[in-house]
Design an enzyme around this catalytic site. Sequence first.
Site, PDB file in Angstrom:
ATOM      1  N   HIS A  56      46.205  12.450  56.433  1.00 38.65           N
ATOM      2  CA  HIS A  56      47.284  11.713  56.081  1.00 38.65           C
ATOM      3  C   HIS A  56      47.968  10.963  57.294  1.00 38.65           C
ATOM      4  CE1 HIS A  56      49.562  15.326  57.223  1.00 38.65           C
ATOM      5  NE2 HIS A  56      50.487  14.560  57.115  1.00 38.65           N
ATOM      6  N   HIS A  58      50.919  10.823  59.248  1.00 45.16           N
ATOM      7  CA  HIS A  58      51.790  11.116  60.016  1.00 45.16           C
ATOM      8  C   HIS A  58      51.257  11.340  61.327  1.00 45.16           C
ATOM      9  CE1 HIS A  58      54.426  12.677  56.543  1.00 45.16           C
ATOM     10  NE2 HIS A  58      54.708  11.347  56.680  1.00 45.16           N
ATOM     11  N   ASP A  60      51.962  13.193  63.817  1.00 47.60           N
ATOM     12  CA  ASP A  60      51.186  14.646  64.258  1.00 47.60           C
ATOM     13  C   ASP A  60      50.046  14.869  63.914  1.00 47.60           C
ATOM     14  OD1 ASP A  60      53.069  15.097  61.850  1.00 47.60           O
ATOM     15  OD2 ASP A  60      52.683  17.113  62.198  1.00 47.60           O
ATOM     16  N   HIS A  61      49.413  14.140  63.129  1.00 47.37           N
ATOM     17  CA  HIS A  61      48.033  14.378  62.566  1.00 47.37           C
ATOM     18  C   HIS A  61      47.101  13.300  63.218  1.00 47.37           C
ATOM     19  CE1 HIS A  61      49.460  17.335  59.788  1.00 47.37           C
ATOM     20  NE2 HIS A  61      50.398  16.881  59.720  1.00 47.37           N
ATOM     21  N   HIS A 113      53.154  14.671  49.483  1.00 45.81           N
ATOM     22  CA  HIS A 113      53.697  14.699  50.865  1.00 45.81           C
ATOM     23  C   HIS A 113      53.806  13.213  51.369  1.00 45.81           C
ATOM     24  CE1 HIS A 113      54.598  15.955  54.758  1.00 45.81           C
ATOM     25  NE2 HIS A 113      53.520  15.466  55.305  1.00 45.81           N
ATOM     26  N   ASP A 137      49.131  18.657  55.056  1.00 44.10           N
ATOM     27  CA  ASP A 137      50.769  19.154  54.947  1.00 44.10           C
ATOM     28  C   ASP A 137      50.815  19.246  53.379  1.00 44.10           C
ATOM     29  OD1 ASP A 137      50.906  19.002  57.756  1.00 44.10           O
ATOM     30  OD2 ASP A 137      52.160  17.316  57.732  1.00 44.10           O
ATOM     31  N   HIS A 175      49.891  23.590  59.854  1.00 40.55           N
ATOM     32  CA  HIS A 175      50.931  24.026  60.558  1.00 40.55           C
ATOM     33  C   HIS A 175      51.282  25.357  60.564  1.00 40.55           C
ATOM     34  CE1 HIS A 175      53.177  20.233  61.504  1.00 40.55           C
ATOM     35  NE2 HIS A 175      52.649  19.606  60.452  1.00 40.55           N
TER      36      HIS A 175
HETATM   37 FE    FE Z   1      52.300  17.633  59.789  1.00 43.85          FE
HETATM   38 ZN    ZN Z   2      52.774  15.219  57.358  1.00 43.43          ZN
END
Ligand code: FE
Ligand code: ZN
Length: 263
Positions: A56, A58, A60-61, A113, A137, A175
């Site tokens: 996805h 975001h 942080d990915h 999400h 996530d 995570h």
């Molecule tokens: Fe994340």
């Molecule tokens: Zn995420």
Amino acid sequence: MTLQIQAVPAFVDNYIWLLRPQNTRECIVVDPGDAAPVLSILYRDALSLGAILITHHHADHTGGITALQAAFPAVKIIGPSSARIPAIEECVHQGDSVELAGLPFQVLEIPGHTLEHIAYYLPPGPWCPSGAVFCGDTLFSGGCGRVFEGNPAMMLASLEKLQELPGQTLLYCAHEYTQANLRFALTVEPDNPDLLARVEQVQRLREAEQPSLPSTIALEGRTNPFLRCHIGVVAESVARHSGQSIADRVTTFAGLRAWKDHF
Ligand code: FE
Ligand code: ZN
């Protein structure tokens, strides 16, 4: 052909999953939010990068895509169709198969999400006798992602889609949230014996500085309240907390998610 699946810790509590097929130097990485920790392993072990799988949009990915592509210009970048991930070259959808280094990944669309969120399921085979799913996530051990873009019914349907995978399937979440999730889970179901056992198991793993992952679909089904909205104890607990009467699965899920958001 065997496959090593290595957790690459990033930021505070992210895991980037590095897939190392043992018959080739070419690796696959899932959700590289940061390039540096991935590159340091690849360089140290004289490996190269064949593909990047994204779940996805975001940061942080996805934040490491550009630097990984600069280091390995031939890398394939695969992910969901989203204007917010312009680096993706091969967009994949529900039911698509993606074969990489002999590994036959299947794509599952699991919105909630984020709207474009997908998972990659690797069925059982010589590479991994239990099978594995990389679910970003959406499903965490003991919990689930926040519903940022979808709605509770959509998120619950996505969680149930993951839950339909074989029980032995190894669950690779993005995570390390397990201990905090289990504290909440225990509030919802204080007497669940599988949950009490999981709390102890995770405490031992974390004290030894080991990831709490992978979990399995079956273990989550016994311990993760978000996969247990159809269970009486969970529905009753949510109703007691919200002061409302016991409701259907979706309403229970919505109440559980809202409870956890303010826990
Ligand atoms: Fe994340
Ligand atoms: Zn995420």
